[in-house]
Scaffold this active site. Sequence first.
Site, mmCIF file in Angstrom:
data_model
loop_
_atom_site.group_PDB
_atom_site.id
_atom_site.type_symbol
_atom_site.label_atom_id
_atom_site.label_comp_id
_atom_site.label_asym_id
_atom_site.label_seq_id
_atom_site.Cartn_x
_atom_site.Cartn_y
_atom_site.Cartn_z
ATOM 1 N N ASP A 102 0.775 -1.235 0.000
ATOM 2 C CA ASP A 102 0.000 0.000 0.000
ATOM 3 C C ASP A 102 0.813 1.296 0.000
ATOM 4 O O ASP A 102 0.530 2.208 -0.750
ATOM 5 C CB ASP A 102 -0.920 0.038 1.228
ATOM 6 C CG ASP A 102 -1.862 -1.148 1.299
ATOM 7 O OD1 ASP A 102 -1.680 -2.125 0.544
ATOM 8 O OD2 ASP A 102 -2.787 -1.113 2.124
ATOM 9 N N GLU B 55 1.641 -9.566 11.520
ATOM 10 C CA GLU B 55 1.482 -9.177 10.113
ATOM 11 C C GLU B 55 2.849 -8.887 9.489
ATOM 12 O O GLU B 55 3.145 -9.315 8.387
ATOM 13 C CB GLU B 55 0.572 -7.937 10.040
ATOM 14 C CG GLU B 55 0.247 -7.496 8.622
ATOM 15 C CD GLU B 55 -0.676 -6.275 8.576
ATOM 16 O OE1 GLU B 55 -0.951 -5.692 9.651
ATOM 17 O OE2 GLU B 55 -1.114 -5.927 7.473
HETATM 18 C C1 DGY Z 1 -6.042 -1.936 3.936
HETATM 19 O O1 DGY Z 1 -7.216 -1.628 4.167
HETATM 20 O O2 DGY Z 1 -5.086 -1.590 4.634
HETATM 21 C C2 DGY Z 1 -5.748 -2.807 2.824
HETATM 22 O O3 DGY Z 1 -4.398 -2.993 2.631
HETATM 23 C C3 DGY Z 1 -6.445 -2.469 1.564
HETATM 24 O O4 DGY Z 1 -6.325 -3.617 0.810
#
Ligand code: DGY
Length: 420
Positions: A164, A387
């Site tokens: 992201d 994560e």
């Molecule tokens: C989030 O909401 O952080 C996700 O990575 C979007 O896919």
Amino acid sequence: MTQMDIETLDRRAREILTANDRGGYTLPTAGLYPYQWNWDSAFAAWGFARFDIDRAWQELETLFSGQWPSGMVPHILFHKPDPGYFPGPEVWGASNGPIPSSGISQPPVAATFARAVLETDMEAGLARARGLFGKMKDWHRWFMAWRSEAGAIFITHPWEAGRDNTADWDSAMALIDPEGVGEYTRRDTAHVDPAMRPTKADYDRYIWLVQRGRRLGWDDAALARDAPFRVADPTMTFILLRANRDLAALADALGESRAEIDSWTQMLIAGSETLKTPEGHYTAINLRTGAHTGHITNASFLNWYAGIESPEMMAELQAAFAASPYPVPSHKVGAAEFDSKRYWRGPTWAMFNALIARGLLDMGHVEEAEALRSKTASLMAQHGFAEYFDPLTGAPAGGGTFTWTAAVWLAWASPSAGAK
Ligand code: DGY
């Protein structure tokens, strides 16, 4: 690690997959990500295959039950409403498929893990693989039709690549003015320390791009015209190239034609070359300016996974080993943009290292593949199934009890997995 430690960790990882199972699909982690995410699910299938083969196939089948008529497989399937996540289905406004979903896709690891699942289930698995084969092929065809720039696969939203807030998007994000995005309430920062998540400037642009897609009805041709965010990405290009090779192997196993798939493979090999900088590193390209980003990220190291040899990337891998006792980070330690806790701007991700190591092993770099496996295994043994992890201290970060981290433990990092 003693035999008892390994058994305890194996059991804990199985418990995480089972606890995140919502009946046919698995959440990445409860709270932060309360729906089915595309590539997380494919990793989950790989993990489930270690102890519940039927459930492994089911994970992939549920994912493809959300495929759009265009062939696109959305990055989130909103099976059941959950107010704890933003942006939910009402923000995406995407009713193009059979299940409420987002309007973008995610890295296509499914064919690779379908092949891996089939390898553990050759007899009964052929029928399940046959059921998925055409759907996976349609999805790959969609990528080639709508996301290929001379064989390099580009993204139209930072969430499409899964990374992201990587620095790879910075120059493209800077060209977006998120005017009119309006007020919204983030939910992610209620679940996780904001210092571990993208900034407000990032989110304004994420949501602005979603609003644009919604306005255009998520129509591929309309979205492609004057796309404000268009970045050729090593994650997507290398993962699709690898997945294509695995899809061709599935075609052979199923007695299907592989000609069209092989033609895509040739295009993707050519596209991968365009990602190479004069220094021989694989980096993203901001297609609005034509400039390589020049950043060495964990995606840069997927060349072996895609079947591409590179002495220059091997030198970078050795540099990464020298810079940190932990597995490959998401951004080069010591680079100006490096931030050890902020999501894809530094932290190390076990699932990414599993892909890098798979590629290294396939291309005969046995020692480096084993180094990555044992570094990742120690990280999880000491800090759990988070994560992601701080690559300077190993501290866990982001969401806890994470599906794909537990899955890669079971399928690859655990000494009981036999490092495949
Ligand atoms: C989030 O909401 O952080 C996700 O990575 C979007 O896919």
